[in-house]
Design an enzyme around this catalytic site. Structure first.
Site, short mmCIF file in Angstrom:
data_model
loop_
_atom_site.label_atom_id
_atom_site.label_comp_id
_atom_site.label_asym_id
_atom_site.label_seq_id
_atom_site.Cartn_x
_atom_site.Cartn_y
_atom_site.Cartn_z
N HIS A 84 -1.00 8.30 -7.31
CA HIS A 84 -1.95 9.05 -6.49
C HIS A 84 -3.17 9.43 -7.32
O HIS A 84 -3.18 9.30 -8.54
CB HIS A 84 -1.32 10.33 -5.92
CG HIS A 84 -0.40 10.07 -4.77
ND1 HIS A 84 0.92 9.71 -4.94
CD2 HIS A 84 -0.60 10.12 -3.42
CE1 HIS A 84 1.48 9.54 -3.75
NE2 HIS A 84 0.59 9.79 -2.82
N LYS A 133 -4.16 15.37 -7.16
CA LYS A 133 -2.89 15.74 -6.54
C LYS A 133 -2.08 16.58 -7.51
O LYS A 133 -1.81 16.17 -8.64
CB LYS A 133 -2.11 14.50 -6.11
CG LYS A 133 -0.86 14.83 -5.30
CD LYS A 133 -0.28 13.59 -4.66
CE LYS A 133 0.95 13.91 -3.84
NZ LYS A 133 0.67 14.86 -2.73
#
Length: 240
Positions: free
Chosen positions: A134, A138
């Protein structure tokens, strides 16, 4: 549909745009600069709240909505230790709540594929591992999507009992969590023996899949009651 946005980061902003494009009214936006303004809203003026914030405040946001008659969907991950409290609150107030670790329709179909493959692979001697990648913003690791995938595998495989970010012990699924650039989300599951390997993968090209799913679920949930899931949505709205 009158929408209250709780959280106005990249996901919240994208949800705002799509909701407006679909003819919905944004009655309020709650962000880090005006969190106390949430107290100004209730179910008489809001049809649904869409919550994408941070793990440390998500449960409180959801509980506020439930206590004040606002149906709420949440895509915030990393707060699930408070999930039972939220469920109890939803039941107490005859509220409406749906949490999804990922609102992408593709990912939710991937969840079903994951369960099917895990059941098929059970007992055949394959070692399973997972990798998720990701964007660097995040905060939680592994991702909520990875946790959902891992829990699905554990439920289907007798010899597995937990996941880990560390070197795995017997019965554990190793998850490698990578945070890199602006990657929306990639999840890969591998089954390996000394002679071969089977792999399934979901790669998001942008946030739009998550955004579209969230808005579709918000539209669907308005007249529902109880603690609902993406399976409920898929079965009812998508006829799958």
């Amino acid at each position: 549909m009158r929408v209250l946005l709780i959280g106005h980061g990249k996901m919240g902003q994208a949800v705002e745009k799509l909701a407006k494009d679909r003819g919905h009214e944004i009655v309020g936006i709650i962000n880090i600069e005006n969190t106390s303004d949430l107290d100004n809203y209730n179910g008489s003026e809001v049809d649904v709240a869409i919550e994408f914030t941070q793990p440390d405040i998500a449960a409180n946001n959801i509980i506020y909505c439930l206590e004040n008659g606002i149906p709420v969907i949440s895509g915030t991950t990393g707060w699930q230790e408070q999930f039972e409290t939220v469920k109890e609150n939803c039941t107490k107030h005859n509220g409406t709540f749906l949490y999804a670790s990922n609102f992408s329709l593709g990912v939710n179909l991937f969840f079903k594929l994951n369960l099917w493959l895990a059941k098929l692979m059970n007992g055949h001697g394959y070692e399973v591992s997972m990798e998720e990648t990701h964007h660097v913003h995040k905060r939680d690791a592994p991702s909520g999507t990875a946790v959902t995938l891992a829990e699905g595998i554990i439920n289907q495989c007798e010899r597995l009992n937990k996941w880990t970010l560390s070197k795995p012990k017997e019965g554990e699924i190793p998850i490698k969590a990578i945070r890199e650039k602006e990657i929306p989300g990639t999840h890969t599951i591998k089954y390996r023996t000394e002679v071969d390997e089977i792999e399934i993968k979901h790669e998001a090209y942008s946030r739009q899949g998550f955004v579209k799913g969230a808005v579709l679920v918000a539209e669907w949930i308005v007249d529902k009651r109880g603690v609902l899931t993406m399976d409920d949505f898929l079965s009812s709205a998508m006829k799958l």
